[in-house]
Design a protein around this motif. Structure first.
Motif, mmCIF file in Angstrom:
data_model
loop_
_atom_site.group_PDB
_atom_site.id
_atom_site.type_symbol
_atom_site.label_atom_id
_atom_site.label_comp_id
_atom_site.label_asym_id
_atom_site.label_seq_id
_atom_site.Cartn_x
_atom_site.Cartn_y
_atom_site.Cartn_z
ATOM 1 N N LEU A 176 3.293 -12.298 18.330
ATOM 2 C CA LEU A 176 2.592 -11.213 17.659
ATOM 3 C C LEU A 176 2.293 -11.560 16.205
ATOM 4 C CD1 LEU A 176 4.713 -8.211 19.030
ATOM 5 C CD2 LEU A 176 2.386 -8.853 19.740
ATOM 6 N N GLY A 177 1.150 -11.046 15.720
ATOM 7 C CA GLY A 177 0.773 -11.279 14.338
ATOM 8 C C GLY A 177 0.973 -10.042 13.480
ATOM 9 N N ALA A 178 0.632 -10.164 12.186
ATOM 10 C CA ALA A 178 0.832 -9.077 11.230
ATOM 11 C C ALA A 178 0.063 -7.827 11.622
ATOM 12 C CB ALA A 178 0.411 -9.534 9.833
ATOM 13 N N GLU A 179 -1.067 -8.003 12.331
ATOM 14 C CA GLU A 179 -1.867 -6.837 12.721
ATOM 15 C C GLU A 179 -1.111 -5.919 13.682
ATOM 16 O OE1 GLU A 179 -2.685 -10.141 15.595
ATOM 17 O OE2 GLU A 179 -2.610 -9.954 13.396
ATOM 18 N N HIS A 180 -0.097 -6.453 14.368
ATOM 19 C CA HIS A 180 0.716 -5.615 15.251
ATOM 20 C C HIS A 180 1.422 -4.537 14.434
ATOM 21 C CE1 HIS A 180 3.466 -4.391 18.443
ATOM 22 N NE2 HIS A 180 4.479 -4.571 17.595
ATOM 23 N N ALA A 181 1.846 -4.880 13.239
ATOM 24 C CA ALA A 181 2.566 -3.929 12.386
ATOM 25 C C ALA A 181 1.625 -3.125 11.504
ATOM 26 C CB ALA A 181 3.582 -4.672 11.518
ATOM 27 N N PHE A 182 0.642 -3.809 10.889
ATOM 28 C CA PHE A 182 -0.194 -3.174 9.866
ATOM 29 C C PHE A 182 -1.581 -2.768 10.356
ATOM 30 C CE2 PHE A 182 2.919 -5.783 7.640
ATOM 31 C CZ PHE A 182 3.382 -4.917 6.666
ATOM 32 N N GLY A 183 -1.922 -3.095 11.598
ATOM 33 C CA GLY A 183 -3.235 -2.760 12.118
ATOM 34 C C GLY A 183 -4.248 -3.839 11.797
ATOM 35 N N ASN A 184 -5.381 -3.753 12.449
ATOM 36 C CA ASN A 184 -6.438 -4.743 12.208
ATOM 37 C C ASN A 184 -7.034 -4.610 10.810
ATOM 38 O OD1 ASN A 184 -6.260 -5.912 14.807
ATOM 39 N ND2 ASN A 184 -7.538 -4.275 15.671
ATOM 40 N N ARG A 185 -7.036 -3.404 10.281
ATOM 41 C CA ARG A 185 -7.531 -3.153 8.924
ATOM 42 C C ARG A 185 -6.435 -2.440 8.151
ATOM 43 N NH1 ARG A 185 -10.807 0.301 7.963
ATOM 44 N NH2 ARG A 185 -12.007 -0.583 6.225
ATOM 45 N N VAL A 186 -5.858 -3.123 7.185
ATOM 46 C CA VAL A 186 -4.791 -2.504 6.406
ATOM 47 C C VAL A 186 -5.308 -1.285 5.639
ATOM 48 C CG1 VAL A 186 -5.089 -3.858 4.284
ATOM 49 C CG2 VAL A 186 -2.809 -3.020 4.918
ATOM 50 N N ASP A 187 -6.634 -1.246 5.383
ATOM 51 C CA ASP A 187 -7.222 -0.107 4.678
ATOM 52 C C ASP A 187 -7.066 1.188 5.475
ATOM 53 O OD1 ASP A 187 -7.941 -1.762 2.650
ATOM 54 O OD2 ASP A 187 -10.086 -1.808 3.109
ATOM 55 N N ASP A 188 -6.986 1.083 6.792
ATOM 56 C CA ASP A 188 -6.787 2.279 7.603
ATOM 57 C C ASP A 188 -5.424 2.900 7.312
ATOM 58 O OD1 ASP A 188 -9.254 1.944 8.774
ATOM 59 O OD2 ASP A 188 -8.461 0.878 10.533
ATOM 60 N N LEU A 189 -4.471 2.058 6.985
ATOM 61 C CA LEU A 189 -3.124 2.534 6.678
ATOM 62 C C LEU A 189 -3.052 3.073 5.249
ATOM 63 C CD1 LEU A 189 -0.294 2.874 7.784
ATOM 64 C CD2 LEU A 189 0.209 0.511 7.132
ATOM 65 N N THR A 190 -3.558 2.303 4.303
ATOM 66 C CA THR A 190 -3.501 2.735 2.904
ATOM 67 C C THR A 190 -4.454 3.893 2.626
ATOM 68 O OG1 THR A 190 -5.164 1.088 2.255
ATOM 69 C CG2 THR A 190 -2.847 0.437 2.109
ATOM 70 N N GLY A 191 -5.457 4.074 3.466
ATOM 71 C CA GLY A 191 -6.412 5.160 3.262
ATOM 72 C C GLY A 191 -6.029 6.454 3.936
ATOM 73 N N ALA A 192 -4.872 6.487 4.573
ATOM 74 C CA ALA A 192 -4.429 7.721 5.232
ATOM 75 C C ALA A 192 -4.141 8.796 4.188
ATOM 76 C CB ALA A 192 -3.172 7.439 6.061
ATOM 77 N N VAL B 183 2.693 12.490 -6.899
ATOM 78 C CA VAL B 183 2.285 12.172 -5.531
ATOM 79 C C VAL B 183 1.129 11.180 -5.541
ATOM 80 C CG1 VAL B 183 1.178 13.124 -3.467
ATOM 81 C CG2 VAL B 183 3.145 14.285 -4.479
ATOM 82 N N VAL B 184 0.179 11.373 -6.443
ATOM 83 C CA VAL B 184 -0.968 10.463 -6.530
ATOM 84 C C VAL B 184 -0.499 9.056 -6.905
ATOM 85 C CG1 VAL B 184 -3.071 9.926 -7.812
ATOM 86 C CG2 VAL B 184 -2.642 12.266 -7.052
ATOM 87 N N LEU B 185 0.380 8.962 -7.893
ATOM 88 C CA LEU B 185 0.873 7.642 -8.304
ATOM 89 C C LEU B 185 1.782 7.054 -7.234
ATOM 90 C CD1 LEU B 185 0.895 5.453 -10.407
ATOM 91 C CD2 LEU B 185 2.758 6.648 -11.583
ATOM 92 N N GLY B 186 2.598 7.907 -6.619
ATOM 93 C CA GLY B 186 3.470 7.426 -5.544
ATOM 94 C C GLY B 186 2.666 6.844 -4.397
ATOM 95 N N ASP B 187 1.510 7.426 -4.131
ATOM 96 C CA ASP B 187 0.639 6.900 -3.080
ATOM 97 C C ASP B 187 0.126 5.512 -3.459
ATOM 98 O OD1 ASP B 187 -1.038 7.407 -0.574
ATOM 99 O OD2 ASP B 187 -2.587 6.941 -2.055
ATOM 100 N N GLN B 188 -0.203 5.326 -4.739
ATOM 101 C CA GLN B 188 -0.659 4.014 -5.194
ATOM 102 C C GLN B 188 0.463 2.981 -5.065
ATOM 103 O OE1 GLN B 188 -2.345 4.276 -9.143
ATOM 104 N NE2 GLN B 188 -3.526 6.109 -8.629
ATOM 105 N N VAL B 189 1.674 3.395 -5.411
ATOM 106 C CA VAL B 189 2.829 2.495 -5.297
ATOM 107 C C VAL B 189 3.052 2.110 -3.832
ATOM 108 C CG1 VAL B 189 5.348 2.366 -5.522
ATOM 109 C CG2 VAL B 189 3.960 3.323 -7.384
ATOM 110 N N LEU B 190 2.942 3.081 -2.953
ATOM 111 C CA LEU B 190 3.118 2.805 -1.521
ATOM 112 C C LEU B 190 1.997 1.896 -1.008
ATOM 113 C CD1 LEU B 190 4.649 3.293 1.095
ATOM 114 C CD2 LEU B 190 3.375 5.423 1.393
ATOM 115 N N ASP B 191 0.773 2.153 -1.431
ATOM 116 C CA ASP B 191 -0.358 1.318 -1.008
ATOM 117 C C ASP B 191 -0.172 -0.134 -1.440
ATOM 118 O OD1 ASP B 191 -1.547 3.518 0.085
ATOM 119 O OD2 ASP B 191 -3.067 3.760 -1.479
ATOM 120 N N ARG B 192 0.294 -0.314 -2.681
ATOM 121 C CA ARG B 192 0.500 -1.692 -3.160
ATOM 122 C C ARG B 192 1.551 -2.389 -2.319
ATOM 123 N NH1 ARG B 192 0.033 0.602 -8.577
ATOM 124 N NH2 ARG B 192 2.307 0.582 -8.798
#
Length: 239
Positions: free
Chosen positions: A105-121, A77-86
């Motif tokens: 619309l720009g990329a932020e519409h899909a990924f948010g203003n800070r992509v870290d908010d998505l990868t840090g979930a 799960v830990v490695l899978g999370d890294q793979v998903l984050d990448r």
């Protein structure tokens, strides 16, 4: 103090082994006792044999699972999370490049203003959040890698979802093993109480002698009060 029903299984394993061993040895070594007494010791020891074997076997089963499949599932799960984050970071970058110079619309519409908010979930939440991002990519203007970004992210999401499911299944197995361990510990605690009562009845007013047949899971602290020695009857039943 006798090991009680809330003792960790490793403590109860030691406690039952001590009593079983002392009874067995007393039946052979304590020549000051009558033949009937030594037969009594052997009979009491026989009553503990099943628990003497079952407790450490269950403890090893739990430890083997935790160190084996349990830890593998967590590592996956830990490695899978890294793979998903990448994949999320790469998808965000490819989307920004693909939309460069395009209106709408720009990329932020899909990924948010800070992509870290998505990868840090949290690991548990991120796959569902990325699925939502994949859907929102469909709202964006067309660009060359759009379908590839979506399919790549979906593959990574499905991979992580599968790994999370496997970990959940493993957690259920471990929970069952721990429940079985608790039942064994409770049964053993009752058996030790019964054994002590039998010894007290056979050797009245010989408290020190009877106590020598049992593992004392407490120690004295300053002031004369009993304190758990770290292997006593307090705490979680398993560990």
């Amino acid at each position: 103090m006798l090991a009680g029903p809330t003792s960790p299984i490793r403590v109860m394993s030691r406690a039952v082994a001590r009593t079983h061993n002392m009874l067995t040895i007393a039946s052979k070594v304590d020549i000051d006792r009558s033949p009937e007494d030594r037969e009594f010791f052997a009979a009491e020891a026989a009553k503990l044999v099943a628990l003497r074997q079952a407790l450490p076997a269950k403890q090893r089963e739990i430890e083997d699972f935790e160190l084996g499949l349990g830890d593998q599932n967590q590592a996956a799960v830990v490695l899978g999370d890294q793979v998903l984050d990448r994949g999320v970071r790469a998808g965000n970058t490819r989307t920004k490049l693909g939309l460069k110079g395009k209106s709408g619309l720009g990329a932020e519409h899909a990924f948010g203003n800070r992509v870290d908010d998505l990868t840090g979930a949290p690991h548990r939440n991120e796959p569902a959040l990325v699925r939502e991002a994949i859907t929102r990519i469909g709202d964006l203007p067309e660009f060359e890698d759009k379908a590839k970004v979506q399919s790549d992210l979906l593959a990574r999401v499905e991979l992580q979802e599968g790994l999370l499911k496997e970990r959940d299944q493993g957690d259920a197995v471990l929970s069952k093993l721990e429940s079985e361990a608790v039942k064994l510990v409770v049964e053993a605690a009752d058996k030790l109480v019964q054994t002590k009562a039998a010894l007290d009845g056979r050797f009245p007013r010989q408290r020190g002698y009877v106590a020598s047949f049992f593992l004392d899971v407490s120690r004295k602290r300053r002031g004369g009060h009993e304190e758990d020695d770290g292997e006593g009857s307090g705490g979680a039943p398993v560990g």
